[in-house]
Design an enzyme around this catalytic site. Structure first.
Site, PDB file in Angstrom:
ATOM      1  N   ASP A 168      70.506  18.894   6.873  1.00  0.00           N
ATOM      2  CA  ASP A 168      71.216  19.494   5.750  1.00  0.00           C
ATOM      3  C   ASP A 168      71.466  20.965   6.051  1.00  0.00           C
ATOM      4  O   ASP A 168      70.860  21.532   6.962  1.00  0.00           O
ATOM      5  CB  ASP A 168      70.382  19.391   4.469  1.00  0.00           C
ATOM      6  CG  ASP A 168      70.235  17.952   3.995  1.00  0.00           C
ATOM      7  OD1 ASP A 168      71.155  17.165   4.240  1.00  0.00           O
ATOM      8  OD2 ASP A 168      69.198  17.632   3.384  1.00  0.00           O
ATOM      9  N   ASP A 225      66.707  15.838   0.992  1.00  0.00           N
ATOM     10  CA  ASP A 225      65.936  16.371  -0.134  1.00  0.00           C
ATOM     11  C   ASP A 225      66.189  15.623  -1.434  1.00  0.00           C
ATOM     12  O   ASP A 225      65.364  15.652  -2.336  1.00  0.00           O
ATOM     13  CB  ASP A 225      66.216  17.866  -0.337  1.00  0.00           C
ATOM     14  CG  ASP A 225      67.704  18.176  -0.399  1.00  0.00           C
ATOM     15  OD1 ASP A 225      68.492  17.248  -0.674  1.00  0.00           O
ATOM     16  OD2 ASP A 225      68.080  19.340  -0.183  1.00  0.00           O
TER      17      ASP A 225
END
Length: 1017
Positions: free
Chosen positions: A434, A736
């Site tokens: 990410d 996440d």
């Protein structure tokens, strides 16, 4: 009420200070028989009538206290788990009987707005229990000792030792007759204790890591403040805040929230999520928040929840064997079978030679107890050969190395949840990461804003005045209303009275921007009522809220990814606050502004609104068109320090870093270039375009993809699946959010973020990155490679010992009819090789050289040609030296006398051990000549070597009776150490020998060297 009675009796019952009344009456009668004078008699006994009256007064007072406490604490009492059963059984009737959720709240002395008082915690825990599950007791040290004793070969050796003691005592008497057997018993005891201590320490270490996994925090309202606490501190009556990705920490009842969707599959097995509302308010511990947000009041904790009862029945099954352990178990089985064959052959050769000698001297018909002792010793030697040959230290070395790496990684902010992840990470060829929070700091601020066709840079001191000068108060009012109403962040007061903003970094940044503007406390905002809330998720890439205005009308506010919100808009707010049509020219200018913000590495979000009819369906989704654009935010999220160097390290290590983000493609490209991820030959692509590609197009495209922007979780999952399936890559993925769980599960190594990550993401991951830092991920890869290489070093060392011990004993048995290495000596060598060797070599820390070679590919041989070269070279040298001592030692060293054979055998044993000591040093580097680099900093290695040498001196000089050795003079000691040290010279010569062509030969230590790579790592 039984529990309250017990509680009151325990805490408020007043025990009598004097003996019971009945005992006193008996005492009075006894005194009466002795003391006839009534006046004198009653000096010795109390006035029982007065005592009875006093007791009655005490009872009366206690009853009053009881009644008062019943009244005071009645609000906290439900009979026999009634409160817990209301939630677990979804008992709507009982809930209604108690006045609904509001009634329950009052009965447990809680408030929806202020929560409970912290001063009540002990009382609530005493009555309702603590939020912990009953865990099975840890295994004691003696259980590990017992496990170590279960080894079949050690049991057989113990039987041999006892037979040796019995026969020895019968033939040679006390104490000489028991030395051989007692020596074996002491050696077995030492091996068992060292093994047990090692296993016990590892179990404690894994338990410590397991406790780290269970550290989960949740937001609650207590004492009128929102605060973060451990789930273990939750009590009945707590007001808990739930959001997407949370695991529900206790049973509770829904108070209010928005679009709350609960996944109950962990309890019910049903895959369909359940909508929770005020009509169906029951929320169970262990379930997961799939969508929405809510507040709930806790009604049951710990073992009073269904989840707690379920968890208490689960035993800790331990970790499954890692792939490397499985592979090494196969190697150990093969070596063990070879050792068994050698042991049987050695025993048969010794037995046959003994029978031939006996037949030629006294005949086979005459047997003495000494003959039985000789055969028992032969058998013990054969069994000991099996003990040495079976490399049970291989799986131990893997576990030891992994445990050591996991402990170090814990200090480096990486929590390894599964053992296999650490070793697998060493083979990772791709990291799909990410952007937000991993490559960047995740500390966000609004850096620029576009409003009414005007762009402004944001500074805390001047932005309010600048906006007032270019837009009307109506425009500013719309902006502020959109910020304050459409947010998941919250302003809370700390103990010191200061205001703090809680929420995601993006939400905090926008809300803090709004707080910095004038008009924040306008009563207009507090007068609005939220009708419906659609929380942000990574699929929709937007969040929306429907509010009811004081004027009686309703209004939608929508905020999210700039391109998506802009497509929903056909109007915009001008400087006077009026909604005007959005022309194509204006739309193009807005897109240029978005791209300009993105090119400056800013995240862009749009805010828009839409007026709607009053009769709108509250259950309908937010509209997807007809919105009016208010503003565009440019949010700054700086790149983390050290990320650029970490990416450079990945490149030199043959690891491809691919950024997968939901941000605008221009923002993603700007950040990727700053980090060094996006190169000239790299491809940056948007998720929708990637998803539309055919399998053939993907095969050509995927190797070059370095940035994927505006991607959905499904796009990340598709990328991971194709990398593993099409290209046989070992892939690690960061995530996440709840929607990242499929990709985390699909990847070879799932890396969840510890700060920004949801509990669902963490549960699906193999490693939790506690500081959300990309540099930490590289540390995991470094330690993964260290584990793999350390096990290779240990295998190289152990196979050398195996070959030499087996061959030297077998050859000696065939030629001389005796084995130079006795059972006790072989057991000591086995401990050096297995436990101490594993401890020394499996705990070597990683070095920079490991990150200058590509990763091991799937299917590559674990034992490389380099390893075979070193093993065979060292084995031949040791066999030559020990053979020379065995067959020519007496003449070469001019050793004569009755004990010459004992001296030679001791010299062989001593030289053999010192060869292993120096070969252990040799094994620190399989390819590099300098084997002493970093040795001073590795205190474990030095301690193991020092302990081995010290104990060897003790065995030779002081334990000769048990170990079948004799003390050596200084010349013999010097010779033993000198012969062992030559192993270092042999190692240097071997490392200069090329190992041939082919894939494996070009991969020292299993890795292929890169042609080029940065040296400044």
């Amino acid at each position: 009420m039984e529990k309250l009675d017990r509680y009151l009796q325990e805490h408020f019952d007043v025990p009598a200070k004097n003996p019971s009344e009945e005992a006193q009456r008996r005492w009075r009668q006894a005194v009466g028989t002795i003391v006839k004078n009534r006046r004198r008699r009653f000096r010795w006994v109390p006035d029982l009538d007065r005592r009875s009256l006093d007791k009655a007064k005490v009872r009366s007072t206690q009853e009053k206290i009881r009644v008062a406490l019943y009244v005071q604490q009645a609000a906290l009492i439900f009979s026999d788990d009634e409160l817990a059963l209301i939630t677990s059984k979804h008992d709507s009737k009982a809930l209604k009987m108690h006045g609904g959720v509001d009634g329950i709240s009052k009965k447990v002395r809680s408030s929806f707005d202020h929560g409970i008082c912290a001063s009540d915690l002990d009382t609530r825990q005493n009555i309702y229990g603590v939020n912990r599950y009953a865990e099975k007791p840890s295994r004691s040290f003696w259980m590990f000792v017992w496990d170590a004793f279960q080894d079949m070969t050690l049991i057989i050796l113990m039987v041999c030792a006892l037979l040796s003691v019995a026969v020895g005592l019968a033939t040679e008497g006390w104490p000489k007759g028991m030395y051989d057997g007692l020596g074996i018993i002491l050696s077995i005891f030492l091996v068992v204790m060292v093994t047990a201590v090692s296993d016990y320490k590892q179990s404690l270490q894994f338990k410590e890591l397991d406790n780290e996994k269970k550290k989960i925090f949740i937001h609650v309202t207590r004492d009128g403040r929102r605060q973060k606490i451990s789930i273990y501190d939750l009590v009945v009556g707590d007001i808990v805040h739930l959001s997407i990705g949370d695991q529900v920490p206790a049973d509770g009842l829904y108070i209010h929230g928005y679009s709350l969707l609960i996944d109950e599959s962990s309890l019910s097995g049903e895959s369909d999520p359940v909508y929770v509302s005020q009509d169906k308010p029951f929320i169970l511990a262990g379930t997961k928040v799939q969508d929405g947000s809510a507040k709930m009041i806790v009604t049951a904790v710990g073992m009073r929840t269904e989840w707690g009862k379920l968890m208490s029945t689960l035993s800790e099954g331990g970790e499954d064997e890692t792939p490397l352990q499985v592979k090494l178990n196969g190697v150990a089985t093969v070596i063990g079978k070879i050792g068994l064959v050698f042991a049987i052959l050695t025993f048969l050769v010794l037995l046959v030679r003994f029978l031939i000698d006996k037949g030629m001297t006294v005949g086979l018909l005459k047997w003495y107890s000494t003959d039985a002792l000789t055969i028992v010793n032969y058998f013990a030697t054969a069994v000991t050969i099996i003990v040495v040959a079976v490399p049970e230290g291989l799986p131990l070395a893997v576990t030891l190395s992994l445990a050591f790496a996991m402990k170090k990684l814990m200090n480096d902010k990486a929590l390894v949840r599964h053992l296999s992840a650490c070793e697998t990470m060493g083979s990772a060829g791709t990291i799909c990461t990410d952007k937000t929070g991993t490559l960047t700091t995740n500390y966000m601020v609004v850096d620029k804003i576009w409003i009414s066709e005007v762009s402004k840079s944001v500074t805390s001191n001047t932005i309010s005045g600048e906006l007032n000068s270019v837009v009307s108060s109506r425009t500013l009012s719309l902006l502020l209303q959109g910020i304050f109403e459409n947010t998941s962040a919250e302003v809370v007061k700390e103990k010191d009275g200061k205001q703090t903003v809680l929420g995601t970094p993006t939400e905090r940044a926008i809300l803090e921007f709004g707080l910095g503007l004038e008009g924040v406390h306008d009563a207009e905002y507090s007068a609005c009522t939220k009708v419906k809330v659609e929380p942000f998720n990574s699929v929709k890439k937007k969040m929306a809220v429907l509010i009811s205005l004081p004027s009686g009308t309703s209004r939608w506010f929508c905020k999210g990814a700039s391109e998506i919100i802009l497509q929903m808009c056909d109007m915009m707010v001008d400087g006077d606050g009026n909604a005007i049509p959005l022309s194509e020219a204006q739309r193009k200018n807005i897109l240029d502004t978005i791209n300009s913000f993105a090119s400056d590495a800013l995240r862009t979000l749009c805010l828009a609104y839409k007026e709607v009819d009053d009769d709108i369906d509250d259950n309908a989704d937010s509209p997807t068109s007809g919105f009016t654009l208010i503003a565009i935010f440019g949010i700054k999220d700086p790149v983390r320090p050290g990320v650029k160097d970490a990416v450079k390290t990945c490149m030199s290590a043959g690891i491809t870093v691919r950024m997968v983000t939901g941000d605008n493609i221009n923002t993603a490209k700007a950040i990727a270039k700053e980090c060094g991820i996006l190169t000239e030959d790299g491809v940056a692509i948007e998720g929708p375009e990637f998803h539309s590609k055919s399998p053939e197009e993907m095969r050509d495209l995927i190797p070059n993809i370095q940035v994927m922007a505006r991607s959905l979780p499904l796009d990340k999952h598709t990328l991971v699946t194709n990398l593993r399936g099409m290209f046989d890559e070992v892939v690690s993925v960061t995530g996440d959010g709840t929607n990242d769980a499929p990709a985390l599960h699909e990847a070879d190594i799932g890396l969840a973020m510890g700060i920004a990550g949801t509990e669902v993401a963490k549960e699906s991951a193999d490693v939790i990155v506690l500081d959300d830092n990309f540099t930490t991920i590289i540390n995991v890869a470094r330690w993964g490679r260290a584990v793999y290489i350390n096990i290779q070093k240990f295998v190289q060392f152990q196979l050398t010992v195996n070959i030499v011990a087996l061959v030297i004993n077998f050859v000696s048995a065939c030629i001389t009819g005796s084995a130079p290495l006795t059972a006790v000596q072989l057991l000591w060598v086995n401990m050096i090789m297995d436990t101490l060797g594993a401890l020394a070599l499996a705990t070597e820390p990683p070095n920079d050289e490991m990150m200058k070679r590509p990763p091991v590919r799937k299917g590559e041989s674990f034992i490389t040609k380099v390893m075979w070269r070193n093993i065979m070279g060292q084995s031949l040298y040791q066999l030559f030296v020990l053979g020379a001592l065995m067959f020519g030692g007496e003449s070469l060293l001019n050793i004569k006398g009755a004990d010459s054979k004992s001296i030679i055998n001791t010299l062989i044993f001593n030289s053999f051990v010192f060869c292993q000591v120096f070969n252990e040093i040799n094994s620190r580097e399989m390819q590099k000549i300098n084997v002493f680099r970093g040795i001073i900093s590795n205190w474990i290695f030095i301690a193991v070597i020092a302990a081995t040498v010290a104990f060897q001196v003790v065995i030779i000089e002081f334990l000769g009776t048990f170990a079948s050795t004799v003390p050596l003079n200084w010349q013999h000691w010097l010779l033993s150490v000198g012969l062992g040290s030559i192993s270092l010279i042999v190692g240097v010569i071997l490392k200069c020998i090329p190992v041939g062509s082919g894939e494996t030969s070009a991969t020292p230590n299993g890795y292929r060297p890169l042609a080029n790579g940065p040296d400044d790592i």
